[in-house]
Design an enzyme around this catalytic site. Sequence first.
Site, mmCIF file in Angstrom:
data_model
loop_
_atom_site.group_PDB
_atom_site.id
_atom_site.type_symbol
_atom_site.label_atom_id
_atom_site.label_comp_id
_atom_site.label_asym_id
_atom_site.label_seq_id
_atom_site.Cartn_x
_atom_site.Cartn_y
_atom_site.Cartn_z
ATOM 1 N N ARG A 88 0.787 -1.165 -0.023
ATOM 2 C CA ARG A 88 0.098 -0.002 0.036
ATOM 3 C C ARG A 88 0.852 1.167 0.155
ATOM 4 O O ARG A 88 0.377 2.501 0.030
ATOM 5 C CB ARG A 88 -0.864 -0.061 1.126
ATOM 6 C CG ARG A 88 -2.516 -0.362 0.809
ATOM 7 C CD ARG A 88 -3.025 -0.445 2.328
ATOM 8 N NE ARG A 88 -4.349 -0.298 2.280
ATOM 9 C CZ ARG A 88 -5.395 -1.176 2.528
ATOM 10 N NH1 ARG A 88 -4.815 -2.463 2.361
ATOM 11 N NH2 ARG A 88 -6.610 -0.914 2.468
ATOM 12 N N ARG A 127 -21.060 -2.933 2.357
ATOM 13 C CA ARG A 127 -20.571 -3.967 2.711
ATOM 14 C C ARG A 127 -20.947 -4.669 3.877
ATOM 15 O O ARG A 127 -20.842 -4.271 4.786
ATOM 16 C CB ARG A 127 -18.825 -3.862 2.507
ATOM 17 C CG ARG A 127 -18.096 -5.093 2.665
ATOM 18 C CD ARG A 127 -16.665 -4.921 2.357
ATOM 19 N NE ARG A 127 -16.015 -3.858 2.945
ATOM 20 C CZ ARG A 127 -14.587 -3.500 2.564
ATOM 21 N NH1 ARG A 127 -14.127 -4.351 1.603
ATOM 22 N NH2 ARG A 127 -13.936 -2.719 3.093
ATOM 23 N N ARG A 171 -10.168 6.884 4.381
ATOM 24 C CA ARG A 171 -9.660 5.760 3.706
ATOM 25 C C ARG A 171 -9.254 5.970 2.060
ATOM 26 O O ARG A 171 -8.235 5.810 1.788
ATOM 27 C CB ARG A 171 -10.163 4.642 4.009
ATOM 28 C CG ARG A 171 -10.102 3.841 5.524
ATOM 29 C CD ARG A 171 -11.298 2.811 5.760
ATOM 30 N NE ARG A 171 -10.952 1.872 4.902
ATOM 31 C CZ ARG A 171 -12.224 0.726 4.641
ATOM 32 N NH1 ARG A 171 -13.203 1.208 4.973
ATOM 33 N NH2 ARG A 171 -11.748 -0.121 3.779
#
Length: 217
Positions: A88, A127, A171
């Site tokens: 990341r 989700r 995020r």
Amino acid sequence: MRLIMLGPPGAGKGTQGAMLARALQVPHIATGDIFRQAVKEFTALGRKAQSYLERGELVPDEIVVEIVLERLQKPDCGKGFILDGFPRTVKQAQALEEFLHKEGNALTGVILLDVDPEVLVERLTGRRVCRRCGATYHFQYMPSRVEGRCDECGGELYQREDDREETVRHRLDVHESQTRPLRDYYEKRNLLYVFDAAQPIEGVFVEIMEQLGRGQL
Ligand code: ADP
Ligand code: AMP
């Protein structure tokens, strides 16, 4: 097959990663899952990672790299792996490259799931994840057969703490500033394969499998 799933949170890395792992018979290694499990079990790693996860920040590179490199040395990675959520940062990518190089291995390719940021908030807030086995659903786009219950193991479905809208937006910002540079990083190494992740789940999967089948990945 040594593959990386790259893309912003909500692009479908976990969904496609699990499907590919089943099809290719290699382990699906998701760093987010490893951290969530550690938090659940109150391990030393969990205690270190928890506050980062809650805030939607990245866990420091040293911690993540150590965990991943240890995992990649397990025998089940002999035939390859699918990394999901790692690397990341450029530092993480460099550490992985160095590790593979020392082992005499290299990446097969990096699957970039490209999608307009606007759909991501909707995907992430909708989700649902199985508390027991970690399988991923979406209340609208990928509902379980019985509401609130996992198709695979019957476990309870829950909403991740960091999938609430405020944390999701943060995020996505973290992704833009810290992870997006990896596109260039892998493009320069001729490893980047871009897929349109705005299409339905099955369509993305078919495209990836077709490209793999043609040996172009
Ligand atoms: P990531 O691992 O990249 O964060 P996930 O695979 O967990 O993303 O997918 C995020 C959410 O969006 C999940 O609820 C999943 O069911 C749903 N989803 C994944 N791919 C698609 C798609 N192509 N179309 C619609 N919904 C999707
Ligand atoms: P994910 O399940 O991939 O959305 O990851 C959930 C959270 O775990 C992230 O918001 C980070 O806090 C942490 N995390 C997962 N993978 C990494 C990584 N490679 N580097 C740093 N933090 C990570």
